[in-house]
Motif scaffolding. Sequence first.
Motif: not given
Length: 199
Positions: A104-133
């Motif tokens: 549910k929160e991923m679109p909000e994270l994506d919006r935020y990451a896109r708004a940061q541009g080259e010099g802003g906050m970096q965003v990293l997703g870290l999935a604790l999951d099966d790679p294929q999933a």
Amino acid sequence: MKLTPLRIVLVAVVSGGLGLLAALLATGPGPLLGSDLGQRVLNDALTASAPPLPDGRSVARRGEALPAVEVAALDGAAIRLPGDFAGRPLLVNVWASWCGPCIKEMPELDRYARAQGEGGMQVLGLALDDPQAVRKFLARIPVAYPQAIDVPGPADAGVRLGNPKGVLPYSILVSADGRLLKQKIGPFEDGEIDRWAAH
């Protein structure tokens, strides 16, 4: 009965406590957990009851340097935290493809990451999951920010980043010099990341 200063203070404390309890019963813990103080209390409670990690690994603590954590990118390349992101602040969001609030929160994270541009906050997703999933999920719901993956377990990257109970979603804010500034247990609401990351 004469009210002494001590009795007045006791009555005020009891009344305040009852008011807080009534507010929590009426509205739930949302407003409290949404505050920085509520998040600190929750994280401290979860951390205090956590068992020690195997192999002498450490759990990140607010205000301290982030311990070295290595995870894999989806292509298998090594990602080193905080080193690979030094020089700019970093928001790490720990999630899983089966976690409803994470999705549910991923679109909000994506919006935020896109708004940061080259010099802003970096965003990293870290999935604790099966790679294929994770790959299947991201093919259906792509995001612009980079993704890493780790195997869930008692000393996974999420635990070492300050979330010893493995509650998802979990986000941290890391300073440009690698210190853990803030932690958030639970999903971001629309517009919340901008305020949270600014403090």
